[in-house]
Design a protein around this motif. Structure first.
Motif, PDB file in Angstrom:
ATOM      1  N   PHE A  57      55.700 -40.672 -42.068  1.00 11.93           N
ATOM      2  CA  PHE A  57      56.614 -40.771 -42.426  1.00 11.93           C
ATOM      3  C   PHE A  57      57.749 -40.759 -43.688  1.00 11.93           C
ATOM      4  O   PHE A  57      56.946 -41.820 -44.454  1.00 11.93           O
ATOM      5  CB  PHE A  57      57.041 -41.840 -41.394  1.00 11.93           C
ATOM      6  N   ALA A  58      58.462 -40.072 -44.179  1.00 11.86           N
ATOM      7  CA  ALA A  58      59.382 -40.344 -44.583  1.00 11.86           C
ATOM      8  C   ALA A  58      61.069 -40.361 -45.163  1.00 11.86           C
ATOM      9  O   ALA A  58      61.671 -39.291 -43.700  1.00 11.86           O
ATOM     10  CB  ALA A  58      59.059 -38.348 -45.291  1.00 11.86           C
ATOM     11  N   VAL A  59      61.613 -41.009 -44.899  1.00 14.87           N
ATOM     12  CA  VAL A  59      63.053 -41.201 -44.961  1.00 14.87           C
ATOM     13  C   VAL A  59      63.621 -41.618 -46.131  1.00 14.87           C
ATOM     14  O   VAL A  59      63.422 -41.363 -46.994  1.00 14.87           O
ATOM     15  CB  VAL A  59      63.264 -42.523 -44.213  1.00 14.87           C
ATOM     16  N   SER A  60      65.115 -40.058 -45.739  1.00 11.98           N
ATOM     17  CA  SER A  60      66.236 -40.281 -46.850  1.00 11.98           C
ATOM     18  C   SER A  60      67.066 -40.886 -46.915  1.00 11.98           C
ATOM     19  O   SER A  60      67.879 -40.640 -45.537  1.00 11.98           O
ATOM     20  CB  SER A  60      66.140 -38.979 -46.766  1.00 11.98           C
ATOM     21  N   ARG A  61      67.799 -41.714 -47.417  1.00  7.29           N
ATOM     22  CA  ARG A  61      69.031 -42.970 -46.765  1.00  7.29           C
ATOM     23  C   ARG A  61      69.781 -42.581 -48.154  1.00  7.29           C
ATOM     24  O   ARG A  61      69.676 -43.611 -48.899  1.00  7.29           O
ATOM     25  CB  ARG A  61      68.771 -44.367 -45.858  1.00  7.29           C
ATOM     26  N   SER A  62      70.679 -42.455 -47.966  1.00  7.45           N
ATOM     27  CA  SER A  62      72.127 -42.173 -48.591  1.00  7.45           C
ATOM     28  C   SER A  62      71.197 -41.396 -50.311  1.00  7.45           C
ATOM     29  O   SER A  62      71.304 -41.986 -51.378  1.00  7.45           O
ATOM     30  CB  SER A  62      72.532 -43.853 -49.154  1.00  7.45           C
ATOM     31  N   GLY A  63      70.666 -40.590 -49.958  1.00  5.27           N
ATOM     32  CA  GLY A  63      69.465 -39.981 -51.005  1.00  5.27           C
ATOM     33  C   GLY A  63      68.501 -40.692 -51.331  1.00  5.27           C
ATOM     34  O   GLY A  63      67.936 -40.019 -52.453  1.00  5.27           O
ATOM     35  N   VAL A  78      44.183 -34.787 -52.257  1.00  6.81           N
ATOM     36  CA  VAL A  78      45.891 -35.259 -52.405  1.00  6.81           C
ATOM     37  C   VAL A  78      46.194 -35.730 -51.418  1.00  6.81           C
ATOM     38  O   VAL A  78      46.505 -35.677 -50.308  1.00  6.81           O
ATOM     39  CB  VAL A  78      45.888 -32.898 -51.922  1.00  6.81           C
ATOM     40  N   PRO A  79      47.318 -36.694 -52.861  1.00  7.76           N
ATOM     41  CA  PRO A  79      47.602 -37.011 -51.347  1.00  7.76           C
ATOM     42  C   PRO A  79      48.105 -36.775 -50.464  1.00  7.76           C
ATOM     43  O   PRO A  79      48.712 -35.629 -50.472  1.00  7.76           O
ATOM     44  CB  PRO A  79      49.000 -37.877 -53.049  1.00  7.76           C
ATOM     45  N   ARG A  80      48.461 -37.696 -49.323  1.00  9.43           N
ATOM     46  CA  ARG A  80      48.722 -37.115 -48.151  1.00  9.43           C
ATOM     47  C   ARG A  80      50.677 -36.569 -48.260  1.00  9.43           C
ATOM     48  O   ARG A  80      51.178 -35.883 -47.664  1.00  9.43           O
ATOM     49  CB  ARG A  80      49.203 -38.644 -46.820  1.00  9.43           C
ATOM     50  N   GLU A  81      51.347 -37.485 -49.215  1.00  7.64           N
ATOM     51  CA  GLU A  81      52.792 -36.985 -49.243  1.00  7.64           C
ATOM     52  C   GLU A  81      52.734 -35.342 -49.634  1.00  7.64           C
ATOM     53  O   GLU A  81      53.735 -34.938 -50.111  1.00  7.64           O
ATOM     54  CB  GLU A  81      53.081 -38.036 -50.045  1.00  7.64           C
ATOM     55  N   ASP A  82      51.726 -35.660 -50.767  1.00  8.83           N
ATOM     56  CA  ASP A  82      52.248 -33.696 -50.958  1.00  8.83           C
ATOM     57  C   ASP A  82      51.067 -32.346 -50.605  1.00  8.83           C
ATOM     58  O   ASP A  82      50.795 -31.416 -51.285  1.00  8.83           O
ATOM     59  CB  ASP A  82      51.594 -34.592 -52.674  1.00  8.83           C
ATOM     60  N   ARG A 262      55.437 -24.073 -42.222  1.00  8.60           N
ATOM     61  CA  ARG A 262      54.125 -25.107 -42.772  1.00  8.60           C
ATOM     62  C   ARG A 262      55.211 -26.282 -44.185  1.00  8.60           C
ATOM     63  O   ARG A 262      55.716 -25.518 -45.724  1.00  8.60           O
ATOM     64  CB  ARG A 262      53.337 -24.626 -42.880  1.00  8.60           C
ATOM     65  N   ALA A 263      54.969 -27.515 -44.857  1.00  3.92           N
ATOM     66  CA  ALA A 263      55.761 -27.317 -45.669  1.00  3.92           C
ATOM     67  C   ALA A 263      55.367 -28.910 -45.757  1.00  3.92           C
ATOM     68  O   ALA A 263      54.796 -29.528 -45.208  1.00  3.92           O
ATOM     69  CB  ALA A 263      57.069 -27.974 -44.892  1.00  3.92           C
ATOM     70  N   THR A 264      55.383 -29.805 -47.121  1.00  6.38           N
ATOM     71  CA  THR A 264      55.234 -30.813 -47.603  1.00  6.38           C
ATOM     72  C   THR A 264      57.014 -31.849 -47.048  1.00  6.38           C
ATOM     73  O   THR A 264      57.895 -31.179 -47.079  1.00  6.38           O
ATOM     74  CB  THR A 264      55.552 -31.125 -48.791  1.00  6.38           C
ATOM     75  N   PRO A 265      55.660 -33.020 -46.584  1.00  8.07           N
ATOM     76  CA  PRO A 265      57.442 -34.155 -46.189  1.00  8.07           C
ATOM     77  C   PRO A 265      58.404 -33.843 -47.130  1.00  8.07           C
ATOM     78  O   PRO A 265      59.566 -34.199 -46.972  1.00  8.07           O
ATOM     79  CB  PRO A 265      56.094 -35.236 -46.480  1.00  8.07           C
ATOM     80  N   LEU A 343      64.800 -38.459 -41.518  1.00  7.87           N
ATOM     81  CA  LEU A 343      64.014 -38.707 -41.144  1.00  7.87           C
ATOM     82  C   LEU A 343      62.951 -37.498 -41.123  1.00  7.87           C
ATOM     83  O   LEU A 343      63.419 -36.555 -39.780  1.00  7.87           O
ATOM     84  CB  LEU A 343      63.323 -39.584 -39.601  1.00  7.87           C
ATOM     85  N   ALA A 344      61.589 -37.076 -41.922  1.00  4.06           N
ATOM     86  CA  ALA A 344      60.521 -36.308 -41.087  1.00  4.06           C
ATOM     87  C   ALA A 344      59.337 -36.973 -41.210  1.00  4.06           C
ATOM     88  O   ALA A 344      58.701 -37.385 -41.904  1.00  4.06           O
ATOM     89  CB  ALA A 344      60.381 -35.082 -42.731  1.00  4.06           C
ATOM     90  N   ALA A 345      58.151 -36.373 -39.417  1.00  6.25           N
ATOM     91  CA  ALA A 345      57.630 -37.530 -39.471  1.00  6.25           C
ATOM     92  C   ALA A 345      55.679 -36.408 -39.032  1.00  6.25           C
ATOM     93  O   ALA A 345      56.116 -35.749 -38.845  1.00  6.25           O
ATOM     94  CB  ALA A 345      57.665 -38.448 -38.448  1.00  6.25           C
TER      95      ALA A 345
END
Length: 368
Positions: A57-63, A78-82, A262-265, A343-345
């Motif tokens: 779960f990846a969130v961007s809030r106000s940058g 490899v880390p999950r976020e990568d 297909r893309a990284t978070p 949000l990217a989940a």
């Protein structure tokens, strides 16, 4: 439904468009303040609520970005976020943005009949399905071609789409006779968006992958986004409904425009952040266009759509979202201009009943 006036009639605005430009909802927000800790905790709870081998779960809030990863398997090398995840039908948001970009540049209008590009000798008229109809699911096409299931059945549990190549998608479209005049009814269609991709490639004389790369991926700096598997070490592995059985990498066949991305978070957050701040992007005009409602449908016209996103109201302003799934992975993308939140989940399991993943992701964004 207002789709009969396509392309791009727009719809009457209402209270869900409050602070469409970001407005007071973004003013004075301090992402490093007290809410930051609670956001991290909420992300942790969201990840724990999803029973899948890998969850992000990846969130961007106000940058400011906050990413929380977990899952039911040991940490991958490899880390999950990568890792690069299959986003399935959420790929349609990339396709919608591409069409908006081509229209902005004057290469197309959206009102061209798709058949004119796919079969140049064919006669077209006022009732022909246009590019605008295809991108908004109003072309009168079914979800999938009539003969798709027969051809896909031998590989139903492995890669059904891979058995239906581009030429079959185009041929099925050219042979199809819609029951309803294009522009009069909405029906979600992987078939239609796949046809749109082939029509755009034909209209520009450019392969789909190159077209998307030139007009969307490279301008937005999405180096971690691709349309096919690239490296087993960095491509996330999907799992079936039991959460244990690995699935093959998704082969979209002739449905690239409908589900191949297909893309990284972090790439997905970059993509969503561009929608939050169109003025700061090289695709400013196109990004503004895909935030604009183009049709309403359903009881009381409550369901609002843009050319790329589903759009729901909140107390502060609209929430834009799209979900997607392949045989072994799921994705949810969304953003709220009023709070400056994206949000990217992502998860590596295909839920087929009681889908906690989508509900959890949507609820998290709606509460931001």
């Amino acid at each position: 439904m207002t789709a009969g006036l396509m392309p791009w009639p727009g719809v009457d605005d209402d209270k869900d468009a409050a602070r469409e430009d970001g407005g007071p909802g973004n003013a004075g927000r301090d992402p490093s303040g007290p809410s930051a800790g609670s956001l991290y905790e909420r992300l942790a709870r969201a990840v724990d609520a999803v029973d899948a081998p890998d969850v992000v779960f990846a969130v961007s809030r106000s940058g400011l970005r906050t990413v929380y990863c977990g899952g039911g398997t040991p940490h991958p090398a490899v880390p999950r976020e990568d890792l690069r995840y299959e986003i399935g039908s959420a790929s349609k948001t990339f396709t919608g943005l591409l069409l908006a970009r081509l229209i902005e540049r004057g290469l197309l209008t959206g009102g061209e009949p798709a058949a004119a590009w796919l079969d140049p000798g064919r006669r077209t008229g006022a009732t022909s399905a246009t590019l605008a109809h295809l991108v908004t699911h109003t072309a009168g096409l079914p979800t999938l071609p009539a003969d798709f299931y027969r051809r896909a059945l031998p590989a139903w549990r492995t890669n059904p789409y891979g058995r239906y190549p581009a030429e079959r998608v185009v041929d099925a479209f050219l042979r199809h006779r819609p029951r309803h005049r294009p522009g009069t009814r909405w029906r979600y269609s992987n078939f239609g968006v796949a046809v749109l991709g082939h029509a755009l490639a034909a209209a520009t004389g450019t392969a789909w992958e190159d077209l998307l790369g030139t007009h969307v991926l490279r301008p937005l700096g999405l180096g971690g986004t691709a349309l096919r598997p690239e490296d087993p070490k960095t491509d996330a592995v999907g799992h079936g409904k039991d959460g244990r059985t690995p699935t093959l990498a998704f082969d979209s066949g002739g449905f690239e425009a409908a589900g191949a991305v297909r893309a990284t978070p972090h790439d997905l957050l970059t993509f969503l952040e561009a929608h939050l701040d169109p003025a700061g992007s090289p695709l400013a005009g196109a990004l503004g266009a895909v935030r604009t409602p183009v049709l309403r449908r359903g009881l009381g016209h409550r369901h609002v759509h843009t050319m790329a996103w589903f759009r729901h109201p909140t107390d502060g302003g609209p929430l834009y979202f799209h979900s997607g799934a392949t045989l072994g992975q799921q994705a949810f993308l969304g953003f709220r201009p009023d709070t400056g939140t994206a949000l990217a989940a992502l998860c590596t399991r295909r839920f087929r009943a009681r889908d906690t993943f989508i509900a959890t992701a949507y609820g998290l964004l709606a509460d931001q």
